[in-house]
Design a protein around this motif. Structure first.
Motif, PDB file in Angstrom:
ATOM      1  N   UNK A 103       0.817  -1.213   0.000  1.00  0.00           N
ATOM      2  CA  UNK A 103       0.000   0.000   0.000  1.00  0.00           C
ATOM      3  C   UNK A 103       0.852   1.266   0.000  1.00  0.00           C
ATOM      4  N   UNK A 104       0.651   2.115  -1.012  1.00  0.00           N
ATOM      5  CA  UNK A 104       1.341   3.399  -1.017  1.00  0.00           C
ATOM      6  C   UNK A 104       0.784   4.323   0.072  1.00  0.00           C
ATOM      7  N   UNK A 105      -0.475   4.142   0.433  1.00  0.00           N
ATOM      8  CA  UNK A 105      -1.050   4.915   1.533  1.00  0.00           C
ATOM      9  C   UNK A 105      -0.302   4.607   2.820  1.00  0.00           C
ATOM     10  N   UNK A 106      -0.049   3.321   3.076  1.00  0.00           N
ATOM     11  CA  UNK A 106       0.686   2.954   4.286  1.00  0.00           C
ATOM     12  C   UNK A 106       2.137   3.415   4.215  1.00  0.00           C
ATOM     13  N   UNK A 107       2.738   3.345   3.042  1.00  0.00           N
ATOM     14  CA  UNK A 107       4.113   3.829   2.893  1.00  0.00           C
ATOM     15  C   UNK A 107       4.211   5.303   3.262  1.00  0.00           C
ATOM     16  N   UNK A 108       3.281   6.111   2.748  1.00  0.00           N
ATOM     17  CA  UNK A 108       3.294   7.538   3.065  1.00  0.00           C
ATOM     18  C   UNK A 108       3.002   7.773   4.546  1.00  0.00           C
ATOM     19  N   UNK A 109       2.118   6.966   5.106  1.00  0.00           N
ATOM     20  CA  UNK A 109       1.786   7.097   6.522  1.00  0.00           C
ATOM     21  C   UNK A 109       3.015   6.851   7.384  1.00  0.00           C
ATOM     22  N   UNK A 110       3.759   5.782   7.087  1.00  0.00           N
ATOM     23  CA  UNK A 110       4.966   5.469   7.857  1.00  0.00           C
ATOM     24  C   UNK A 110       6.029   6.551   7.676  1.00  0.00           C
ATOM     25  N   UNK A 111       6.177   7.042   6.459  1.00  0.00           N
ATOM     26  CA  UNK A 111       7.127   8.126   6.216  1.00  0.00           C
ATOM     27  C   UNK A 111       6.769   9.349   7.048  1.00  0.00           C
TER      28      UNK A 111
END
Length: 295
Positions: A103-111
């Motif tokens: 998930x790119x949404x989760x990637x951005x969230x973690x970033x």
């Protein structure tokens, strides 16, 4: 704002990830830890009120089992919203934690945590090329995605072998792997297996459709060439309790959840979590914790 060590703080939304059925809805459902697996409650604790504590207790136990405290590099397969990654570095002294997600949404969230010692990558286990050997690895309810639903037995066996071979190559010899896996039980002789409900869990209409839910023997056999299994623990009750806690949280804030995600999404979560809870309680499905060491 009061912060809890190891509990990440989100620093806002990007234009590509507005508030809604992403992080806001999942925080409402899952709690501040945003961990979607079984938790470790102590006797007498209220399931919903102590959900975050139960999840952190579970994660800390996993870190202990993996021997990951103070490790240089750690891998989280299917890192979700990044709580384990953050906790590894903030609480347990890991130098760098890498998480894989679809998930790119989760990637951005973690970033958005702003933690330079963690990184989330939108990669599959097949595509991941580590920068160096890992000292420990985790897979929390991610192995269910390794094999597509409907795969034949030989295909499943080959896929599990490939997964564990690839993971073994990424770990140093002796490094530990901790898995949390939803597993299928042998159908009961009385014929009461709820076929329609389980089919919903695997369908596109489910809030958490899985690939193949493995039998425990498939996982152990697949790991055998690369890992020595050290411990297998039945944790169906802890996952069932988590489902009940999520349902309680959803019921208490249902109106807000509908605003965030829509009536259809909320209804599907209610149905899916209800099915998963009773399937675990009745031992139609199981959840196991496996600790293994790379050969």
């Amino acid at each position: 704002m009061t912060t809890v060590p190891g509990r990440p703080v989100r620093r806002g939304h990007t234009a590509e990830h507005p508030p809604g059925a992403g992080d806001a809805f999942h925080r409402l459902l899952l709690g501040e830890t945003m961990v979607s697996s079984g938790g470790y409650w102590e006797d007498g604790e209220d399931l919903a009120e102590t959900l975050d504590e139960a999840q952190e207790r579970k994660l800390d136990r996993f870190v202990e089992l993996a021997g990951a405290t103070g490790a240089r590099r750690v891998l989280d397969l299917g890192c979700g919203w990044g709580t384990l990654l953050n906790r590894l570095t903030v609480v347990h002294g890991v130098e760098h934690a890498v998480g894989l997600t679809h998930s790119r949404i989760q990637e951005r969230f973690v970033t958005g945590f702003g933690n330079p010692r963690i990184s989330a990558r939108v990669e599959t286990w097949q595509d991941h090329v580590p920068d160096g050997p890992y000292d420990a690895a985790f897979g929390i309810n991610t192995l269910e995605q390794v094999v597509p639903a409907g795969s034949a037995r030989d295909e499943r066996a080959a896929r599990y072998r490939a997964f564990f071979t690839s993971l073994g190559a990424a770990l140093r010899p002796g490094a530990r792997l901790v898995l949390h896996i939803l597993t299928a039980q042998v159908p009961r002789a009385d014929g009461l297996r709820p076929v329609a409900d389980l089919a919903f869990l695997r369908s596109a209409g489910s809030p958490f459709p899985a690939g193949h839910i493995p039998r425990l023997c498939e996982v152990v056999q697949g790991a055998g060439g690369s890992f020595d299994v050290l411990e297998i623990v039945d944790e169906h009750a802890s996952y069932a309790r988590a489902c009940r806690a999520w349902l309680q949280r959803l019921a208490r804030c249902r109106d807000v959840a509908v605003v965030l995600a829509g009536e259809d999404v909320v209804t599907r979560y209610e149905r899916g979590l209800g099915i998963l809870a009773y399937a675990l309680e009745d031992r139609i499905l199981c959840n196991v914790r496996i600790t293994a060491a790379r050969r």
